[in-house]
Design a protein around this motif. Structure first.
Motif: not given
Length: 831
Positions: A357-371
Motif C-alpha cells: 500500500a506504500l506506493l498509493p499511500l505516498l501520494r498523500t505526502w505529495y498532495v498540495s493544499p492548492l490542489e
C-alpha cells in the motif's frame, strides 16, 4: 482521525481486508500442515518401520548374506509373498500379502487386533490374523478358517493395523499374518514365486545406523540383499510428498502474490477518493506527516486484524488435511497448534499490507493544499526515485518469501523473475495494442464502438493498468490450474473390452493351457498369454558384473548390477511403448545373433546403447545378446511393461512361468473366475484391476480435493483482485460518462460504450495471461515437478470468457450511479 475515517469507509476497505485474509489463510494452513507432517515423520520414523533396521532379500539369502544376517542376531524375521486365498465359509477368494512372521516384531508400535490378545497368541496357536476390512467385506469372523495354498488355518483375530503398512498398500493387497513355521505347508514357495525375506533388528541407542548401513550395504548388495534403516523410511516418505508439497507452496505463493496485488489495487482506489479530503486537511494546517500517518495507521491496523483472522482460518483449514491424506500415511497424523503461525500471520499481514500500500499511500505526502480546488489524479505523483525504491523493496520481499516457502534459491529467484517478466510482457502487449488501434483505427464502425476504442488510448486511459492487472491475475490463476493438472493427470483410468482388467500371475508351464481353457469356457476374451523368464546380467560391454559391483567408480547404477530381470518375448510392441532408437526385431531364426530391445531408463542407468553387447545368466546358462533397439516406456499405465524384451525364437525353451490376462464385464464374472482359478490352481495370483482402478480413483479424488481447495483459495483471491483492479477505472469513467450524458447521450449509448471497452480489455488481458501461463506451467512441469505436461483446455473455455464477463460486469457496475441520477447530481457528488 484514522479511527473515524476507517469507520466511515469500512465498506470501501472490505476488498483490502479480504485480500489479506485469503492470502494469509492459505499460507498459514499450508505451513502448519507441512510442519506437522515433518514433525510426525521424524518422531514416528521407528513406529513406521517397527524396527531400527531391516535386512531384506528378494530371494533366499546366499550363504554369505546369511552369515552377515546371523552375525547381527535378528530379533525377528519373516517371509512374505502375494497369493490368492480362499474363505471356505462362503467360497470367496482374494489376492492378499501373506506374511509368515517369527519373533516379537514389531519392536516399536504394536499390532492392533480384535480381540487384542490375538496379536500375541497367533504364533503359538498356529492361527492367522486377517485384515479387518477384508473380513468385513467377505463376512468372516474370528473362528472361521482361511485357505492359503494347501494349508487351511483358523482365523484367530482381525488385523486392524501393523507398523510399516499403510491403508493404501493394504487396499491393494490386504495383509494376512501367519506363523513362519506354517509357510512351508502352503506349498506356494515355487519357481517364479515373488517372495521376500526380511530380518528385523532392534538396536541400542548408541549404534550409529548410518555408519552401519555404509559398512554393510556394499557387502549385502554383492549378495543381492539390502539394508534399510528407520531414517531411510523417513526420507522416502518425505520424498513421496515432494510434488504435492511443492504445489501447495506454489499455491501459497500465488495466493499471497494475488493478495498483494489486491492490496495495492484496493488502497489505490481508496486513496484516490481521499485526495480532496487530504488537500483540505493540509489547508487547515495538517502536516505531510500527519496526513500520511492517518492512512498508514488505518492500513497497518487492517493488516494486523486481517492477519489474525487469516491465521485463525488457516489453523482451522489445516485440520482437514490429515483426514483427507490418512490413506497415504502409515501412521495417524497428530496435529499440534502453536503460537508461531499466529505471529507469522500477523507479521505477514502487517508487512505486506504496508509495503504494497506504500506506493498509493505516498501520494498523500505529495498532495498540495492548492490542489483542493482541482484534484488531478495524474498531477499527484510520487518522484520516480521513490517509486523505484518501493518497487525494489517489493521485489526483495517477494524473493525472501518465496525462498522461505520453497527453500531453494534458484526456484525462488525464478518465480520472482517470472512474475516480473510477465508484468513487463503484459505492459508491452497493452502498449502495442494501443499503437495498433491508433494506426488501424476502424473509422467506419458505429459511434459507440469507436468511442469505446478511443477510450483505450486517449489521455488518462486505463488500458495499460487494467491489462496488466487482469492479465497478471489470469496468469497466476491459470498457472495454478495448469500445474494442478500436472499432478492430477498422471494416471489415466480407462476401461474397455480391449483393456485387461484381470491379470493372472505365476502360472506354471503345465498349467498354462488349463488356465486359458478356464477363461475361454466362460466366454471371456484371452487378451494376453505371455511368458516370463527371469535372468541377471553377467557382463556389460565385455566387463563382468561381479567386477563392476566392486568398482566404486563405475557409471552404471547399482540396481542394474543386482537386479533379477523378468523378461518376455514377443513379435510386436504394445500401446505403452515406442521405439526411439534402433530397429525393432520381431523374430529370429535358430542361428541368428540375439538382439534385444531395452527401455530408455535401463539404457541410461546401464550406460548402454544400440550395438552394445550384454551377456545374461539365465538359470546358469549364459546368453550373448546385442542391444538392437531402445524403447520409451510409459510406466504410469496400469499394465505389464518390461525393461527387456526378446524377439520370438530365442527363449521358448528357457525355464519360465506365464502371465495370462482377460477382461471381465462385471463383479459377478470376476468373482466366479477368481474362485475357479484359485480352487484349481492354488499357486496362481489373480489381480483384479477393477479394484485397483477404484482405489486409484478414490486416492486421486482425495488429492484432487486438497489441491482444488487450495487452488480455489487463490482463484477467489484473484477474483477479488480483478474486482479491485477494474474498479480503479471508476474515478475516470464516471466523469466521462457524465459529460456524455450532458451532451445528450442516452443510457443505452453509455452502456454500449462501457461494455465494448471492458470486453476489449477483459479479452486481451485474460488471453495474454492464459498464454503466458501455458509457458510458465511447461517450465514448472519440466524443471520443478519433472512430470509430462498435458495442458487442459479448461482455462480457455472457462477462464477466458468467465474473466471477460466478470470484468464486463464490474465495469458496468461502475456507471450505475451515472445511469440512475442526473448529470448535475453526479457532478456535485463526485466533484
Amino acid at each position: 482521525m484514522a479511527w473515524g475515517d476507517a469507520k466511515a469507509s469500512k465498506v470501501r476497505l472490505l476488498l483490502f481486508m479480504a485480500s489479506i485474509i485469503l492470502g494469509i489463510a492459505a499460507v498459514v494452513s499450508i505451513q502448519l500442515f507441512s510442519t506437522n507432517l515433518k514433525e510426525n515423520i521424524q518422531s514416528q520414523s521407528k513406529t513406521m518401520m517397527g524396527a531400527d533396521y531391516i535386512i531384506d532379500s528378494r530371494q533366499e539369502p546366499t550363504e554369505s548374506a546369511q552369515a552377515i544376517i546371523d552375525s547381527l542376531n535378528p530379533n525377528a524375521y519373516e517371509i512374505n509373498f502375494v497369493s490368492m486365498v480362499a474363505f471356505p465359509k462362503n467360497g470367496s477368494t482374494k489376492l492378499v500379502k501373506v506374511r509368515g512372521l517369527e519373533g516379537s516384531f514389531p519392536f516399536y508400535g504394536k499390532i492392533q487386533t480384535l480381540p487384542e490378545a490375538a496379536a500375541n497368541s497367533y504364533q503359538a496357536s498356529g492361527g492367522a490374523l486377517v485384515d479387518a476390512a477384508l473380513m468385513l467385506q467377505f463376512n468372516v469372523k474370528p473362528g472361521d478358517s482361511i485357505k492359503i495354498g494347501d494349508l487351511t488355518l483358523p482365523i484367530v483375530g482381525a488385523l486392524k493395523s501393523i507398523p510399516g503398512s499403510s491403508a493404501m498398500s493394504s487396499s491393494m493387497a490386504p495383509p494376512v499374518i501367519i506363523p513362519y513355521s506354517s509357510v512351508e505347508e502352503t506349498n506356494l514357495i515355487q519357481f517364479g514365486s515373488r517372495k521376500e525375506y526380511q530380518y528385523f533388528y532392534k538396536a541400542s541407542d548408541t549404534l550409529n545406523l548410518n555408519r552401519l548401513k555404509n559398512k554393510l550395504e556394499p557387502l549385502l548388495e554383492f549378495e543381492n540383499a539390502d539394508i534399510k534403516t528407520h531414517t531411510d523410511a523417513t526420507r522416502r516418505l518425505g520424498r513421496s510428498f515432494e510434488n504435492v508439497g511443492r504445489f501447495l507452496n506454489l499455491a501459497a505463493f500465488i495466493a499471497l502474490l494475488l493478495g498483494c496485488i489486491g492490496i495495492a489495487s484496493s488502497v489505490s482506489i481508496y486513496i484516490k477518493e481521499k485526495l480532496k479530503a487530504i488537500a483540505i486537511l493540509k489547508c487547515m494546517g495538517a502536516s505531510r506527516l500527519q496526513s500520511f500517518l492517518i492512512f498508514l495507521i488505518q492500513i497497518a491496523a487492517i493488516g494486523i486484524v486481517g492477519g489474525l483472522i487469516g491465521s485463525f482460518i488457516g489453523i482451522g483449514l489445516q485440520t482437514l488435511f490429515p483426514y483427507l491424506l490418512k490413506d497415504f500415511l502409515p501412521f495417524a497424523l497428530d496435529i499440534s497448534i502453536s503460537v508461531k503461525p499466529l505471529f507469522i500471520g500477523v507479521f505477514l499481514g502487517l508487512f505486506m499490507s504496508v509495503l504494497f500500500a506504500l506506493l498509493p499511500l505516498l501520494r498523500t505526502w505529495y498532495v498540495s493544499p492548492l490542489e483542493v480546488l482541482r484534484i488531478d489524479e495524474q498531477a499527484v505523483q510520487e518522484p520516480i526515485k521513490v517509486r523505484f525504491m518501493v518497487f525494489a523493496a517489493i521485489l526483495v520481499f517477494l524473493f525472501l518469501f518465496a525462498f522461505w516457502l520453497i527453500q531453494n534459491l534458484f526456484y525462488a529467484l525464478a518465480f520472482v523473475m517470472a512474475t516480473v517478466i510477465t508484468f513487463m510482457l503484459l505492459a508491452g502487449v497493452a502498449l502495442g495494442y494501443i499503437k495498433m488501434i491508433k494506426r488501424f483505427f476502424p473509422k467506419h464502425w458505429s459511434f459507440t464502438a469507436r468511442q469505446s476504442l478511443l477510450n483505450l488510448f486517449r489521455p488518462n486511459n486505463q488500458t495499460v493498468v487494467l491489462v496488466v492487472a487482469i492479465g497478471l491475475g489470469t496468469f497466476l490463476i491459470s498457472t495454478l490450474y495448469f500445474t494442478k493438472d500436472i499432478l492430477l493427470t498422471k494416471v489415466e483410468i480407462g476401461q474397455t473390452t480391449q483393456n485387461a482388467n484381470i491379470i493372472i500371475l505365476d502360472v506354471q508351464p503345465e498349467q498354462r493351457s488349463k488356465v486359458v481353457q478356464s477363461i475361454t469356457d466362460k466366454g471371456l476374451p484371452l487378451l494376453n498369454n505371455m511368458s516370463l523368464v527371469t535372468m541377471r546380467m553377467h557382463s556389460i560391454k565385455g566387463r563382468l558384473v561381479n567386477n563392476m559391483r566392486q568398482d566404486s567408480t563405475t557409471q552404471i547404477r547399482r540396481w542394474v548390477l543386482n537386479h533379477e530381470f523378468r523378461t518376455t518375448y514377443r513379435d510386436s510392441l504394445v500401446a505403452s511403448e515406442d521405439i526411439i532408437k534402433g530397429t525393432w526385431t520381431p523374430k529370429l531364426n535358430a542361428n541368428d545373433p540375439v538382439v534385444i530391445s531395452i527401455s530408455d531408463n535401463l539404457a541410461s542407468d546401464a550406460n548402454i546403447t544400440v550395438g552394445d553387447a550384454v551377456v545374461f545368466n539365465i538359470q546358469g546358462v549364459l546368453m550373448e545378446t546385442t542391444v538392437g533397439s531402445i524403447r520409451a516406456v510409459d510406466w504410469s499405465q496400469i499394465q505389464l511393461n518390461f525393461s527387456i524384451v526378446f524377439p520370438k525364437g530365442v527363449l521358448e525353451e528357457a525355464p519360465q512361468f506365464h502371465v495370462v490376462t482377460t477382461s471381465v464385464p462385471n463383479e459377478t464374472s470376476a468373482a466366479g473366475l477368481q474362485r475357479e482359478l484359485v480352487n484349481k490352481f492354488p499357486n496362481v495370483s489373480v489381480i483384479d484391476l477393477r479394484q485397483v482402478f477404484s482405489l486409484v480413483e478414490d486416492i486421486l479424488d482425495k488429492v484432487s480435493w486438497v489441491i482444488n481447495f487450495m487452488a480455489f483459495f487463490s482463484i477467489l483471491t484473484g477474483i477479488i483482485v480483478l474486482i479491485g483492479s477494474v474498479r480503479t477505472s471508476k474515478y475516470q469513467r464516471i466523469k466521462e460518462s457524465v459529460l456524455l450524458r450532458t451532451l445528450g447521450a442516452k443510457n443505452k449509448h453509455i452502456l454500449q460504450i462501457t461494455a465494448f471497452e471492458y470486453v476489449f480489455l477483459g479479452l486481451l488481458g485474460s488471453l495474454v495471461g492464459i498464454l503466458l501461463a501455458l509457458v510458465s506451467s511447461l517450465c514448472l512441469a519440466v524443471f520443478v515437478f519433472k512430470e509430462p505436461f498435458s495442458p487442459s483446455i479448461m482455462p480457455f473455455v472457462v477462464f477466458l470468457p468467465g474473466i471477460t464477463l466478470l470484468v464486463l460486469a464490474i465495469g458496468l457496475s461502475n456507471i450505475q450511479s451515472v445511469l440512475r441520477s442526473s448529470p448535475l447530481e453526479i457532478l456535485r457528488r463526485e466533484g
